[in-house]
Design an enzyme around this catalytic site. Structure first.
Site, PDB file in Angstrom:
ATOM      1  N   TYR A 198       0.836  -1.200   0.000  1.00  0.00           N
ATOM      2  CA  TYR A 198       0.000   0.000   0.000  1.00  0.00           C
ATOM      3  C   TYR A 198       0.868   1.246   0.000  1.00  0.00           C
ATOM      4  O   TYR A 198       2.062   1.216   0.339  1.00  0.00           O
ATOM      5  CB  TYR A 198      -0.974   0.003   1.185  1.00  0.00           C
ATOM      6  CG  TYR A 198      -0.366   0.358   2.522  1.00  0.00           C
ATOM      7  CD1 TYR A 198      -0.273   1.687   2.948  1.00  0.00           C
ATOM      8  CD2 TYR A 198       0.102  -0.634   3.382  1.00  0.00           C
ATOM      9  CE1 TYR A 198       0.265   2.010   4.182  1.00  0.00           C
ATOM     10  CE2 TYR A 198       0.646  -0.325   4.617  1.00  0.00           C
ATOM     11  CZ  TYR A 198       0.735   1.002   5.009  1.00  0.00           C
ATOM     12  OH  TYR A 198       1.277   1.318   6.228  1.00  0.00           O
ATOM     13  N   CYS A 199       0.261   2.364  -0.408  1.00  0.00           N
ATOM     14  CA  CYS A 199       0.944   3.667  -0.425  1.00  0.00           C
ATOM     15  C   CYS A 199      -0.121   4.749  -0.308  1.00  0.00           C
ATOM     16  O   CYS A 199      -1.266   4.469   0.041  1.00  0.00           O
ATOM     17  CB  CYS A 199       1.802   3.829  -1.682  1.00  0.00           C
ATOM     18  SG  CYS A 199       0.872   3.740  -3.227  1.00  0.00           S
ATOM     19  N   THR A 200       0.232   5.984  -0.615  1.00  0.00           N
ATOM     20  CA  THR A 200      -0.689   7.110  -0.411  1.00  0.00           C
ATOM     21  C   THR A 200      -1.908   7.047  -1.331  1.00  0.00           C
ATOM     22  O   THR A 200      -3.048   7.079  -0.874  1.00  0.00           O
ATOM     23  CB  THR A 200       0.039   8.447  -0.631  1.00  0.00           C
ATOM     24  OG1 THR A 200       1.196   8.491   0.190  1.00  0.00           O
ATOM     25  CG2 THR A 200      -0.874   9.616  -0.301  1.00  0.00           C
ATOM     26  N   ILE A 227      -4.208   4.802   0.566  1.00  0.00           N
ATOM     27  CA  ILE A 227      -4.788   5.209   1.846  1.00  0.00           C
ATOM     28  C   ILE A 227      -5.927   6.203   1.652  1.00  0.00           C
ATOM     29  O   ILE A 227      -6.922   6.185   2.388  1.00  0.00           O
ATOM     30  CB  ILE A 227      -3.694   5.840   2.740  1.00  0.00           C
ATOM     31  CG1 ILE A 227      -2.563   4.852   2.974  1.00  0.00           C
ATOM     32  CG2 ILE A 227      -4.270   6.304   4.075  1.00  0.00           C
ATOM     33  CD1 ILE A 227      -1.261   5.509   3.397  1.00  0.00           C
TER      34      ILE A 227
END
Length: 347
Positions: A198-200, A227
């Site tokens: 996952y990342c921004t 996110i």
């Protein structure tokens, strides 16, 4: 022929932004797709988005587009119609900011780059055509219940520090290009486990998921929309939030509050705090975490040296800063951290 770049000072542009009487919506989006002539595509975007009063930062490369922008609310539908008129972008997911005052950008900048995400990959056999499976917020929460699941945070250390998923692994590095081989090394012996990246906003973890598959891992997932989308879906569906703290964002806000948990600390006094700021010394501008008390005592600076030079001419500040041995690494702890290894699953 219209001017295809800004010619007004930042001070004037910020003043104009604050004087706007309409609201803006902050949006991020990306798409991996082949662009034959990035410069031509860049100019096409600039002409159309400038006409819609769009502000923000957009990168264009042969591999696709990556954007963080703000759009006048009254022109959102016109913006979306324009974007969707570009065939590879038709129906593209738009991540709308969770914690937003619309003042995130004050100018439109569109740049051509070699890649929309600098990854350091030089293997000609690597392809973005095979990537991990998307998971939404509900699916993410369900997978997190499985002890066979490993969650890997593909963001920088300063992003992880203020907020992350429960039990997520940090890949301790300052750059995405360093993180990719490190993630592979960390997960050796676990090729069959569920791995969620996952990342921004999704752009880094999507590429990371493709890289992990390329390196022989089998059950790779990535959080759709990152996110930002997870937080929105969790709010809309009243889901338990498994992401705690703040989501760092790359605009003037420097963070979106996801939960009320404060998991970071002031880099100067150690009090609980998750407010990022840039050192007020124009010769430094270090990004670090500072509480209100320390901000007042230090005049918004990261060190006594910066505080002492704050009122000197900018060029003199820069000269002095060059002589500081630690430079930009005063609060950079990533390289000093131990790189975690995951024990192989006992079957």
């Amino acid at each position: 022929m219209p001017v295809l770049h800004n010619r007004v000072s930042n001070e004037e542009l910020k003043k104009r932004l604050m004087e706007e009487t309409f609201s803006r919506t902050t949006i991020s989006f990306y798409q991996y797709f082949p662009i034959q002539n990035p410069k031509e595509f860049r100019d096409f975007l600039y002409r159309n988005l400038d006409a819609l009063q769009v502000f923000g930062r957009i990168y264009v490369a042969k591999e696709g587009i990556n954007a963080q922008i703000s759009v006048p609310a009254e022109k959102f539908e016109a913006f979306r119609s324009f974007l969707y008129s570009i065939e590879p972008l038709n129906g593209l997911r738009l991540n709308i900011a969770v914690d937003d005052d619309g003042k995130s950008f004050w100018v439109l900048k569109i740049k051509v780059r070699d890649k929309i995400v600098a990854d350091g990959i030089d293997d000609p056999a690597f392809s973005m055509e095979r990537k991990g499976k998307y998971v939404n917020a509900a699916q993410m929460n369900e997978l997190l219940k499985d002890p066979d699941t490993v969650v890997i945070d593909m963001r920088n250390h300063y992003e992880y520090e203020v907020g992350h998923f429960v039990n997520a692994l940090e890949v301790p590095s300052d750059t995405f290009r360093e993180q990719l081989p490190m993630a592979v090394e960390m997960m050796k012996g676990n090729e069959e486990r569920n791995i969620i990246m996952y990342c921004t906003g999704g752009i880094r973890c999507e590429k990371a998921s493709a890289y992990m598959l390329h390196k022989g891992f089998q059950n790779v997932f990535h959080l759709e929309g990152g996110i930002i989308k997870y937080a929105r879906e969790a709010n809309e569906q009243s889901l338990d939030k498994k992401f705690i703290g703040k989501n760092f964002v790359f605009d003037d806000r420097l963070g979106e509050r996801i939960t009320e948990d404060v998991i970071a600390h002031c880099h100067q006094c150690g009090k609980p705090c998750d407010d990022h700021t840039n050192c007020k010394n124009d010769g430094c501008h270090l990004l670090f975490i500072q509480c209100e008390t320390c901000a007042a005592e230090m005049n918004g600076c990261c060190s006594v040296e910066c505080k002492d030079t704050l009122h000197l001419p900018v060029e003199r500040q820069k000269e002095i800063r060059k002589g500081v041995e630690n430079g930009q690494n005063i609060f950079n702890k990533s390289q000093a951290r131990l790189r975690p290894r995951i024990a192989p699953l006992n079957r």
